[in-house]
Design a protein around this motif. Structure first.
Motif, PDB file in Angstrom:
ATOM      1  N   HIS A 136       0.827  -1.211   0.000  1.00  0.00           N
ATOM      2  CA  HIS A 136       0.000   0.000   0.000  1.00  0.00           C
ATOM      3  C   HIS A 136       0.858   1.257   0.000  1.00  0.00           C
ATOM      4  CE1 HIS A 136      -3.956  -1.706   0.111  1.00  0.00           C
ATOM      5  NE2 HIS A 136      -3.762  -2.372   1.242  1.00  0.00           N
ATOM      6  N   ARG A 139       2.127   1.710  -3.550  1.00  0.00           N
ATOM      7  CA  ARG A 139       1.071   2.163  -4.461  1.00  0.00           C
ATOM      8  C   ARG A 139       0.796   3.652  -4.255  1.00  0.00           C
ATOM      9  NH1 ARG A 139      -4.674  -0.803  -4.663  1.00  0.00           N
ATOM     10  NH2 ARG A 139      -4.668  -0.195  -2.465  1.00  0.00           N
ATOM     11  N   LEU A 140       0.860   4.121  -3.032  1.00  0.00           N
ATOM     12  CA  LEU A 140       0.616   5.534  -2.769  1.00  0.00           C
ATOM     13  C   LEU A 140       1.622   6.409  -3.504  1.00  0.00           C
ATOM     14  CD1 LEU A 140      -0.838   7.803  -1.255  1.00  0.00           C
ATOM     15  CD2 LEU A 140       0.710   7.414   0.677  1.00  0.00           C
ATOM     16  N   GLN A 143       0.830   6.502  -7.149  1.00  0.00           N
ATOM     17  CA  GLN A 143      -0.312   7.373  -7.427  1.00  0.00           C
ATOM     18  C   GLN A 143       0.111   8.838  -7.426  1.00  0.00           C
ATOM     19  OE1 GLN A 143      -2.942   6.095  -4.317  1.00  0.00           O
ATOM     20  NE2 GLN A 143      -3.899   4.490  -5.542  1.00  0.00           N
ATOM     21  N   ARG A 146       1.868   9.527 -10.596  1.00  0.00           N
ATOM     22  CA  ARG A 146       0.923   9.603 -11.720  1.00  0.00           C
ATOM     23  C   ARG A 146       0.264  10.980 -11.782  1.00  0.00           C
ATOM     24  NH1 ARG A 146      -4.669   8.722 -11.815  1.00  0.00           N
ATOM     25  NH2 ARG A 146      -5.444   8.427 -13.939  1.00  0.00           N
ATOM     26  N   ARG A 223     -10.364   1.086 -16.101  1.00  0.00           N
ATOM     27  CA  ARG A 223     -11.107   1.617 -14.957  1.00  0.00           C
ATOM     28  C   ARG A 223     -12.615   1.442 -15.171  1.00  0.00           C
ATOM     29  NH1 ARG A 223      -7.143   5.527 -15.478  1.00  0.00           N
ATOM     30  NH2 ARG A 223      -5.794   5.724 -13.666  1.00  0.00           N
ATOM     31  N   ARG A 272     -11.060   9.592  -5.681  1.00  0.00           N
ATOM     32  CA  ARG A 272     -10.971   8.296  -5.015  1.00  0.00           C
ATOM     33  C   ARG A 272     -10.324   7.304  -5.973  1.00  0.00           C
ATOM     34  NH1 ARG A 272     -15.954  10.367  -3.360  1.00  0.00           N
ATOM     35  NH2 ARG A 272     -16.172  10.532  -1.097  1.00  0.00           N
ATOM     36  N   PRO A 273      -9.841   6.154  -5.438  1.00  0.00           N
ATOM     37  CA  PRO A 273      -9.235   5.157  -6.323  1.00  0.00           C
ATOM     38  C   PRO A 273     -10.171   4.802  -7.469  1.00  0.00           C
ATOM     39  CG  PRO A 273      -8.812   4.580  -4.040  1.00  0.00           C
ATOM     40  CD  PRO A 273      -9.740   5.761  -4.017  1.00  0.00           C
ATOM     41  N   SER A 341      -2.108   2.661 -11.276  1.00  0.00           N
ATOM     42  CA  SER A 341      -1.821   2.455  -9.861  1.00  0.00           C
ATOM     43  C   SER A 341      -3.041   2.615  -8.958  1.00  0.00           C
ATOM     44  CB  SER A 341      -0.712   3.415  -9.402  1.00  0.00           C
ATOM     45  OG  SER A 341      -1.101   4.766  -9.626  1.00  0.00           O
ATOM     46  N   ASP A 342      -4.041   3.381  -9.406  1.00  0.00           N
ATOM     47  CA  ASP A 342      -5.197   3.588  -8.521  1.00  0.00           C
ATOM     48  C   ASP A 342      -6.293   2.553  -8.730  1.00  0.00           C
ATOM     49  OD1 ASP A 342      -5.837   4.485 -11.009  1.00  0.00           O
ATOM     50  OD2 ASP A 342      -6.885   6.281 -10.364  1.00  0.00           O
ATOM     51  N   TRP A 346      -3.372  -4.373  -4.241  1.00  0.00           N
ATOM     52  CA  TRP A 346      -2.097  -4.174  -3.571  1.00  0.00           C
ATOM     53  C   TRP A 346      -1.059  -5.216  -3.981  1.00  0.00           C
ATOM     54  CZ3 TRP A 346      -0.199  -8.063  -0.486  1.00  0.00           C
ATOM     55  CH2 TRP A 346      -1.114  -9.015  -0.021  1.00  0.00           C
TER      56      TRP A 346
END
Length: 356
Positions: A136, A139-140, A143, A146, A223, A272-273, A341-342, A346
């Motif tokens: 996590h 990934r943050l 993001q 990005r 997405r 939001r993701p 990434s969003d 994980w």
């Protein structure tokens, strides 16, 4: 003095640019700057190859450390070449360049720290308790990179600091991106497929910008498809145009959203993701327009959406002076992984095992 030299030297002997007269592929006259380019009495192989591929007219070619604009004028007994040096492109700086560089540097440092932490946790058999937390964290940072990259691209387009155009294979770029997107989409529970009616598509344009456009289209479709959904990418080239379409099996595009899909309006709240920042399709449409194309969106009556970009095929008319992928501020990190990434789970960001 031979007849050709006596005819040309009064006109071109004082030229500051290299001038060469070729007859049957062999130089029979050159002024002083032109003589410096010749390898004795032999014309550089790169120049002969360029002339064979693009007879007549003008072209750009790299000889040594210089880039020349070559003008070819057919004359009695051969061709007169005038080579005008082109200025080296100046690297454009903009406000976000340093921010993205620093973000990449932080990501590299953080990854190195994670490797050390993982090794210690593995030795103490504690990795299972912290693996998800570490993923996590990774990934943050992806993001954040990005979002910063999107802002940087928007600034580039606003300032018109476009990367140099070049000749490249657009079909290979599409295929390579689709291959990486396919296995990453699988991690998100999305079935991604790719089809094309051509294996190769020589194209003249900004490879860097068109890659960013494709990233936006691919990530948007994955997405929209959502978990257990499907996304399909197609490339079709025919009659001087290429059409790239991205279709998804999601819920479609709401009617009130269709009017602002390409507006670039950022959401009022922090995304939001899976929501994005509202810049991807906006910039994608601008990039398509820069290449003489158009990007449109269609929403199916029974759900799903399709993004279609149509571009005129501009066949490279000159030898590419150099491979110029543009300013690389990702430091080798996968641009597809950063773009998705969003929406990825994980598990996609767990540090892989390394031999000690």
């Amino acid at each position: 003095m031979d007849p050709i030299t006596s005819r040309l030297d009064p006109q071109f002997g004082s030229f500051p640019e290299p001038v060469i007269f070729l007859s049957g592929g062999h130089p029979v006259y050159s002024n002083e700057p032109g003589s410096l380019l010749l390898q004795g009495d032999t014309c550089p192989a790169e120049l002969l190859a360029a002339l064979a591929e693009h007879p007549g007219g003008a072209m750009e070619i790299a000889l040594g450390q210089e880039i020349y604009r070559v003008t070819v004028s057919p004359m009695e007994g051969g061709d007169l070449l005038v080579l005008r040096p082109m200025p080296q492109p100046q690297e454009q700086k903009h406000p976000f360049s340093n921010a993205v560089f620093r973000m990449r540097e932080c990501l590299s440092n953080f990854t190195a720290v994670q490797w050390r932490m993982k090794r210690v946790l593995d030795q103490r058999h504690l990795m299972g308790d912290f693996e998800q937390d570490m993923a996590h964290q990774s990934r943050l940072i992806y993001q954040m990179l990005r979002l910063t990259k999107q802002a940087e691209l928007t600034q580039e387009l606003n300032d018109k600091t476009f990367p140099r155009e070049e000749g490249f294979d657009l079909a290979q770029v599409c295929q390579g991106m689709a291959e990486e997107a396919s296995w990453l989409a699988d991690l998100a529970g999305v079935r991604f497929s790719y089809a094309s009616n051509v294996d190769h598509l020589p194209f003249q344009g900004s490879k860097s910008l068109l890659t960013q456009m494709l990233l936006a289209l691919v990530s948007n479709s994955i997405r929209a498809a959502g978990k257990e959904g499907e996304a399909e990418m197609k490339l079709h080239a025919e009659n001087g145009r290429c059409v790239i379409s991205l279709r998804d099996s999601g819920v479609g595009i709401p009617e009130d959203r269709m009017a602002t899909l390409f507006s670039g309006d950022a959401p009022e709240e922090i995304p939001r993701p899976g929501e994005g920042a509202g810049l991807g399709l906006y910039n994608a449409q601008r990039i398509a327009a820069l290449h003489g194309g158009v990007l449109v969106a269609q929403s199916g009556q029974d759900g799903g959406a399709c993004l279609v970009v149509s571009l005129p095929i501009v066949v490279p008319g000159s030898v590419p002076a150099r491979n110029n992928p543009g300013y690389d501020n990702l430091g080798g990190y996968s641009p597809v992984l950063i773009e998705l990434s969003d929406v990825l789970p994980w598990q996609a960001f767990v540090p892989s095992s390394k031999d000690d």
